[in-house]
Design a protein around this motif. Structure first.
Motif, PDB file in Angstrom:
ATOM      1  N   ILE A 246      54.827  14.258 -36.806  1.00 36.73           N
ATOM      2  CA  ILE A 246      56.012  13.658 -37.433  1.00 36.73           C
ATOM      3  C   ILE A 246      57.132  13.680 -36.398  1.00 36.73           C
ATOM      4  N   VAL A 247      57.833  12.561 -36.274  1.00 41.08           N
ATOM      5  CA  VAL A 247      58.904  12.477 -35.279  1.00 41.08           C
ATOM      6  C   VAL A 247      60.253  12.423 -36.001  1.00 41.08           C
ATOM      7  N   LEU A 248      61.164  13.310 -35.632  1.00 36.23           N
ATOM      8  CA  LEU A 248      62.519  13.287 -36.185  1.00 36.23           C
ATOM      9  C   LEU A 248      63.419  12.511 -35.225  1.00 36.23           C
ATOM     10  N   ARG A 249      64.347  11.722 -35.756  1.00 34.18           N
ATOM     11  CA  ARG A 249      65.288  10.964 -34.911  1.00 34.18           C
ATOM     12  C   ARG A 249      66.685  11.065 -35.503  1.00 34.18           C
ATOM     13  N   ARG A 250      67.658  10.784 -34.637  1.00 31.95           N
ATOM     14  CA  ARG A 250      69.054  10.804 -35.109  1.00 31.95           C
ATOM     15  C   ARG A 250      69.365   9.565 -35.932  1.00 31.95           C
ATOM     16  N   THR A 251      68.807   8.412 -35.459  1.00 31.43           N
ATOM     17  CA  THR A 251      68.959   7.178 -36.241  1.00 31.43           C
ATOM     18  C   THR A 251      67.578   6.554 -36.345  1.00 31.43           C
ATOM     19  N   LEU A 252      67.367   5.785 -37.412  1.00 28.62           N
ATOM     20  CA  LEU A 252      66.054   5.165 -37.592  1.00 28.62           C
ATOM     21  C   LEU A 252      66.132   3.690 -37.233  1.00 28.62           C
ATOM     22  N   GLU A 253      65.475   3.320 -36.139  1.00 32.89           N
ATOM     23  CA  GLU A 253      65.484   1.902 -35.768  1.00 32.89           C
ATOM     24  C   GLU A 253      64.107   1.316 -36.061  1.00 32.89           C
ATOM     25  N   PRO A 254      64.103   0.070 -36.634  1.00 30.06           N
ATOM     26  CA  PRO A 254      62.833  -0.506 -37.087  1.00 30.06           C
ATOM     27  C   PRO A 254      61.794  -0.607 -35.971  1.00 30.06           C
ATOM     28  N   ASP A 255      62.215  -0.967 -34.735  1.00 28.40           N
ATOM     29  CA  ASP A 255      61.182  -1.130 -33.695  1.00 28.40           C
ATOM     30  C   ASP A 255      60.589   0.216 -33.292  1.00 28.40           C
ATOM     31  N   VAL A 256      61.394   1.289 -33.394  1.00 24.69           N
ATOM     32  CA  VAL A 256      60.875   2.625 -33.093  1.00 24.69           C
ATOM     33  C   VAL A 256      59.794   2.980 -34.100  1.00 24.69           C
ATOM     34  N   LEU A 257      60.057   2.668 -35.353  1.00 24.24           N
ATOM     35  CA  LEU A 257      59.110   2.965 -36.422  1.00 24.24           C
ATOM     36  C   LEU A 257      57.765   2.283 -36.162  1.00 24.24           C
ATOM     37  N   ALA A 258      57.844   0.977 -35.824  1.00 25.15           N
ATOM     38  CA  ALA A 258      56.608   0.210 -35.604  1.00 25.15           C
ATOM     39  C   ALA A 258      55.828   0.781 -34.425  1.00 25.15           C
ATOM     40  N   ARG A 259      56.544   1.099 -33.328  1.00 28.52           N
ATOM     41  CA  ARG A 259      55.844   1.620 -32.147  1.00 28.52           C
ATOM     42  C   ARG A 259      55.254   2.990 -32.426  1.00 28.52           C
TER      43      ARG A 259
END
Ligand SMILES: Nc1ncnc2c1ncn2[C@@H]1O[C@H](COP(=O)(O)OP(=O)(O)O)[C@@H](O)[C@H]1O
Ligand SMILES: [Mg+2]
Length: 390
Positions: free
Chosen positions: A76-89
């Motif tokens: 599971i990856v935690l991020r500061r902001t959720l960007e759609p392209d990050v999610l897909a990759r």
């Protein structure tokens, strides 16, 4: 024993968020490098939570690698902001979920989901009769110095195909094993550490004694002192191979220049017999005797892949002479080259440092022969994929 681990390089987050994670039984490490150290020592780990300040590219590479190495492990990856392209990759790399680092409820739900999935997968993987067990490839010769260890180390590296297959290289030359030197591995852990586990060897036990070498390739080294090798029983070798067959795609065995008790137990579980011959009469004679012994033991003839090492050496013996002396067809010809000695001294197999070298091409041909036999659809597909890459 820890089942979950939280990776976070940022000291402040480690002390705040980390405190919460430790309450839930997470181990805490501060980098992916530390995680690489942690995982082999905690093989029961089910979940890795990658903190928000870990570099995204590194996190995705880690996830993609673990998807092959440890399919049960959830990332599971935690991020500061959720960007759609990050999610897909992330999904493409095999990350199970990406969650906002401040969304405590989201993290809890995602963790529970991932842990449930890992547990369910572990049950199906273990009970499924279709799961392919590792193919065991045993390299041997009746004499020393024929190139057994050179062929075994290069074959193991070729079979792991840059990490897309899982390979265990076992050094059964228990008195004077060369695998550690040829792969430049620290001799801290060896098969002698498994002696106390005799009768109760399992996956976690085996993982604790193997030495990771590179993605997809692990080694089980020979003891650093020759005397210890005597305590490795025939039964222990069988037990180790049985456990390893459920963990790897291939097990490659390097052997001493004699058919020891331990080698005999390995031969009983062997799928591919790889005798090495060199163009000199004593070796030819010893290989012939070994092959006759195989006939007596009824090891199948179509499972033998005879390697002719130093095939181009001019010593007045023709190919036919050699085949006749050995009493078997020579499957692969490996030329003689001083680059082999250089690679042995550098501790890097030639198939890795120079993949198009004639010696490397010969070894890859051998690897393809070992890989291409199974009627299993999955391995045929893999072979197809490998063929296209070239
Ligand atoms: N094809 C080859 N060309 C040149 N040298 C080779 C070749 N194969 C093996 N050697 C040399 O022979 C030495 C002995 O090989 P090794 O694999 O250790 O033999 P074994 O394990 O059978 O005792 C190696 O250190 C290497 O320098
Ligand atoms: Mg050797």
């Amino acid at each position: 024993m820890t089942f979950y681990v939280y990776v976070e390089p940022d000291a402040e987050r480690r002390s705040t968020a980390g405190a919460v994670y430790s309450e839930y039984g997470f181990a805490i490490v501060d980098s992916l490098a530390d995680l690489e150290y942690h995982l082999p020592r905690n093989p029961e780990t089910l979940l890795v939570m990658i903190g928000a300040t870990v570099d995204l590219e590194e996190a995705l590479t880690f996830a993609a690698y673990q998807r092959v190495q440890r399919p049960l492990l959830g990332v599971i990856v935690l991020r500061r902001t959720l960007e759609p392209d990050v999610l897909a990759r992330a999904m493409r790399s095999g990350v199970r979920e990406v969650v906002d680092e401040l969304d405590a409820e989201g993290i809890r739900v995602a963790s529970a989901r991932s842990i449930d999935l890992s547990k369910a997968l572990s049950t199906t993987l273990r009970s499924s009769p279709d799961v392919q067990r590792a193919k065991v490839v045993t390299v041997f010769a009746g004499k020393g110095g024929c190139g057994k260890s050179v062929v075994a180390t290069n074959l193991a590296a070729a079979l792991c195909a840059d990490g897309s297959r899982r390979v265990l290289l076992v050094d059964l030359a228990l008195q004077f094993g060369d695998v550690a030197i040829m792969l430049q591995l620290p001799p801290n852990r060896s098969i002698s550490d498994a002696i106390s586990m005799a009768g109760k060897m399992d996956e976690a036990g085996l993982r604790s004694v193997i030495t990771p070498c590179r993605p997809g390739l692990d080694a089980l080294l020979a003891p650093s002192s020759p005397a210890e090798g005597e305590h490795v029983s025939r039964e222990l070798v069988t037990e180790i191979l049985e456990v390893a067959r459920d963990m790897y795609d291939y097990i490659v065995l390097d052997t001493p220049p004699a058919v020891t008790d331990q080698v005999l137990s390995a031969l009983d579980l062997t799928d591919w017999f790889v005798p090495i011959v060199t163009p000199d009469l004593p070796t030819l004679k010893s290989v012939r005797l070994t092959i006759e012994m195989f006939d007596l033991l009824e090891y199948p003839r179509d499972r033998r892949l005879v390697v002719f090492n130093r095939a181009n050496t001019e010593v007045g013996l023709s190919l036919e002479d050699v085949e006749e002396a050995v009493g078997a067809h020579l499957s692969v010809h490996v030329p003689s080259s001083r680059d082999v000695t250089v690679s042995v001294n550098r501790g890097v197999p030639l198939v890795l440092s120079d993949p198009t070298h004639p010696v490397s091409l010969a070894i890859r041909k051998l690897a393809d022969r070992c890989a291409g036999v199974s009627s299993n659809v999955e391995s045929r597909r893999r072979l197809f994929a490998l063929g296209r890459k070239r």
